[in-house]
Scaffold this motif. Structure first.
Motif, PDB file in Angstrom:
ATOM      1  N   ILE A 116       0.841  -1.206   0.000  1.00 55.93           N
ATOM      2  CA  ILE A 116       0.000   0.000   0.000  1.00 55.93           C
ATOM      3  C   ILE A 116       0.872   1.250   0.000  1.00 55.93           C
ATOM      4  O   ILE A 116       0.588   2.218  -0.719  1.00 55.93           O
TER       5      ILE A 116
ATOM      6  N   ASN B  72       2.590   1.292  -3.746  1.00 60.93           N
ATOM      7  CA  ASN B  72       1.663   1.344  -4.874  1.00 60.93           C
ATOM      8  C   ASN B  72       0.631   2.456  -4.784  1.00 60.93           C
ATOM      9  O   ASN B  72       0.212   2.994  -5.816  1.00 60.93           O
ATOM     10  N   LEU B  73       0.224   2.822  -3.596  1.00 67.42           N
ATOM     11  CA  LEU B  73      -0.807   3.842  -3.433  1.00 67.42           C
ATOM     12  C   LEU B  73      -0.224   5.158  -2.915  1.00 67.42           C
ATOM     13  O   LEU B  73      -0.279   6.184  -3.591  1.00 67.42           O
TER      14      LEU B  73
END
Length: 161
Positions: free
Chosen positions: A112, A115-116
């Protein structure tokens, strides 16, 4: 935007889709700044494509300090950035629950974060840099492209994040 006038930050630019993006930009006459954690491969790509068109900056996309410094360095080196292409991404496959117990939360959190959060971190800093650009003939100051794996849409065993 004409490809020959592109000056892009490309995350994950040392391999895979990011590398292909760097090669395409440079192949059409643009410039690229590779943000990646793999120094060896990133520097090899710069040597291959030419340091007048490509820069490498070791960058952990989850680090606000590194991203801010390296975007500023990209602007200093090339005079502007008018594109950001987010290709950095990781996967830490693992089942949510196994016979040994639940998956370690830190594995999920790292995916997370990269990637985010990392994608957002780069786009926010790049957008701020692009805000200072003069609009081109089409009124554009820049463009941001965020990529994702098909796993974002089709669940795969072991990729809960």
């Amino acid at each position: 935007m004409e490809m020959k006038s592109v000056c892009a930050v490309v995350t994950g630019g040392a391999s895979g889709l990011g590398e292909a993006t760097v090669r395409r930009i440079v192949g059409y006459g643009g410039k690229a700044v590779i943000f990646d954690v793999n120094e060896e491969v990133g520097n090899q790509l710069v040597q291959e494509l030419g340091d007048d068109r490509v820069l490498f900056r070791k960058t952990d996309v989850t680090s606000p300090v590194e991203v801010e410094a390296n975007v500023a360095d990209a602007v200093k080196a090339f005079g502007t950035i008018n594109a950001a292409v987010n290709c950095a991404g990781i996967a830490t496959p693992g089942k949510v629950v196994t016979k040994g117990g639940p998956m370690a939360l830190d594995r999920f959190e790292r995916v997370i974060q990269v990637n985010l959060i990392g994608t957002f971190n780069v786009l926010r800093v790049a957008a701020a840099a692009m805000e200072a650009n003069e609009p081109n003939e089409d009124g554009e100051r820049g463009v941001i492209i965020n990529t994702a794996s098909v796993a974002a849409f089709e669940g795969q065993i072991g990729q809960a994040a």
